[in-house]
Design a protein around this motif. Structure first.
Motif, PDB file in Angstrom:
ATOM      1  N   ALA A 216       0.820  -1.211   0.000  1.00  0.00           N
ATOM      2  CA  ALA A 216       0.000   0.000   0.000  1.00  0.00           C
ATOM      3  C   ALA A 216       0.854   1.260   0.000  1.00  0.00           C
ATOM      4  CB  ALA A 216      -0.908  -0.002   1.230  1.00  0.00           C
ATOM      5  N   THR A 217       1.980   1.239   0.707  1.00  0.00           N
ATOM      6  CA  THR A 217       2.823   2.430   0.791  1.00  0.00           C
ATOM      7  C   THR A 217       4.275   2.044   0.506  1.00  0.00           C
ATOM      8  OG1 THR A 217       3.055   2.120   3.172  1.00  0.00           O
ATOM      9  CG2 THR A 217       1.310   3.595   2.430  1.00  0.00           C
TER      10      THR A 217
ATOM     11  N   ASP B  88      -2.847   7.023 -11.163  1.00  0.00           N
ATOM     12  CA  ASP B  88      -3.724   5.845 -11.056  1.00  0.00           C
ATOM     13  C   ASP B  88      -4.264   5.653  -9.642  1.00  0.00           C
ATOM     14  OD1 ASP B  88      -1.588   4.904  -9.613  1.00  0.00           O
ATOM     15  OD2 ASP B  88      -1.073   3.270 -10.974  1.00  0.00           O
TER      16      ASP B  88
ATOM     17  N   HIS C 234      -2.561   5.191  -6.682  1.00  0.00           N
ATOM     18  CA  HIS C 234      -1.746   4.592  -5.622  1.00  0.00           C
ATOM     19  C   HIS C 234      -0.793   5.637  -5.034  1.00  0.00           C
ATOM     20  CE1 HIS C 234       1.642   4.060  -8.485  1.00  0.00           C
ATOM     21  NE2 HIS C 234       2.379   3.887  -7.411  1.00  0.00           N
ATOM     22  N   THR C 235      -0.502   5.459  -3.753  1.00  0.00           N
ATOM     23  CA  THR C 235       0.223   6.462  -2.980  1.00  0.00           C
ATOM     24  C   THR C 235       1.557   5.918  -2.490  1.00  0.00           C
ATOM     25  OG1 THR C 235      -1.837   7.489  -2.237  1.00  0.00           O
ATOM     26  CG2 THR C 235       0.121   7.911  -0.913  1.00  0.00           C
ATOM     27  N   GLU C 236       2.570   6.782  -2.558  1.00  0.00           N
ATOM     28  CA  GLU C 236       3.879   6.472  -1.996  1.00  0.00           C
ATOM     29  C   GLU C 236       4.233   7.548  -0.979  1.00  0.00           C
ATOM     30  OE1 GLU C 236       6.861   4.634  -4.983  1.00  0.00           O
ATOM     31  OE2 GLU C 236       5.808   6.194  -6.095  1.00  0.00           O
TER      32      GLU C 236
END
Length: 269
Positions: free
Chosen positions: A16-17, A79, A81-83
């Protein structure tokens, strides 16, 4: 929980991250700024502060005087998604500077003067309201004036014995009328001659929220909307506004965050 469940949760969190793989170039210290590149269409946050992201993914982040030793950088990709990554910020210490013999109304202004100061500040805020996609901040900056350094970024100011806000810039002592030049390419966003505290004042937009400012000028030689090149004459050193003698106050901002312009230049010749 069983070791197998703990492992599954750890794997889910890592997906997730994931670690942020963005190379940052610049000064990761209070008063510094850094440049990175995300994919086009991404959203970038430094803590809760959004950074402008250019069409090519370029972004700039800046660190205020009292920035802690860590701050979170977040990239939300197109898109969804998270970093996230914690950035380590090197600590700094600051001097204490005492300035006496100022007109007391410059230190504790009366209501009419306070209203005038707020009107000046509103003009400054408007000048910095819409950052451009100029890439002039990528240049190697030069000093806008020559002379002894009489004030440094971050120092706690005590005016006529009263503690006031820190000093957010670099002061260069020089004779009245000495030339002030653009330290890098940019576009003039503000050019005023009569601000109460800062006197003759110029703000130049270098792109992505990086703005430089020039205060206490005796002469303003540019107009808003004018493009300037590095080394172009923009005004002259003065002692207008709240100043005890002729000098140039050179400031730098990332949007509303005050930065240290001295980090961008070599030692004064």
């Amino acid at each position: 929980m069983t070791p197998r469940i703990l492992l599954a949760i750890a794997l889910m969190l890592s997906i997730a991250t994931p670690a942020l793989a963005i190379d940052l170039k610049g000064h990761l210290v209070p008063g510094g700024f850094a440049v990175g590149k995300a994919e086009p269409g991404a959203t970038v946050l430094l803590g809760d502060n959004p950074a402008m992201v250019g069409a090519d993914g370029t972004f700039v982040i800046g660190f205020g005087r009292d920035q802690g030793t860590e701050v979170q950088l977040t990239v939300i990709h197109a898109d969804g998604h998270t970093e996230q990554q914690m950035l380590g910020i090197a600590p700094r210490t600051y001097e204490i500077q005492r300035i006496d013999k100022l007109d007391q109304n410059m230190v504790t202004p009366d209501p009419a003067t306070e209203a005038r100061i707020k009107a000046d500040q509103a003009k400054v805020k408007t000048a910095r309201a819409n950052p451009s996609e100029r890439h002039d901040f990528l240049q190697s900056f030069i000093w806008p004036a020559q002379g002894p350094i009489s004030g440094v970024y971050g120092s706690q100011r005590i005016l006529n014995g009263t503690p006031k806000a820190p000093h957010f810039g670099t002061d260069i002592a020089a004779p009245e009328g000495a030339p002030v030049v653009a330290p890098a390419d940019g576009m003039v966003r503000l050019a005023e001659t009569g601000f109460y505290l800062t006197g003759g004042t110029i703000i130049i937009d270098h792109g992505f929220g990086i703005y430089s400012s020039y205060l206490h000028l005796s002469r303003v030689d540019v107009v808003p909307g004018e493009d300037v090149r590095q080394g172009d004459l923009i005004g002259a050193v003065g002692k207008t506004g709240r100043a005890t003698g002729p000098h140039l106050h050179w400031g730098l901002n990332w949007n509303e965050t005050r930065l240290d312009p001295a980090l961008l230049v070599p030692p004064m010749p």
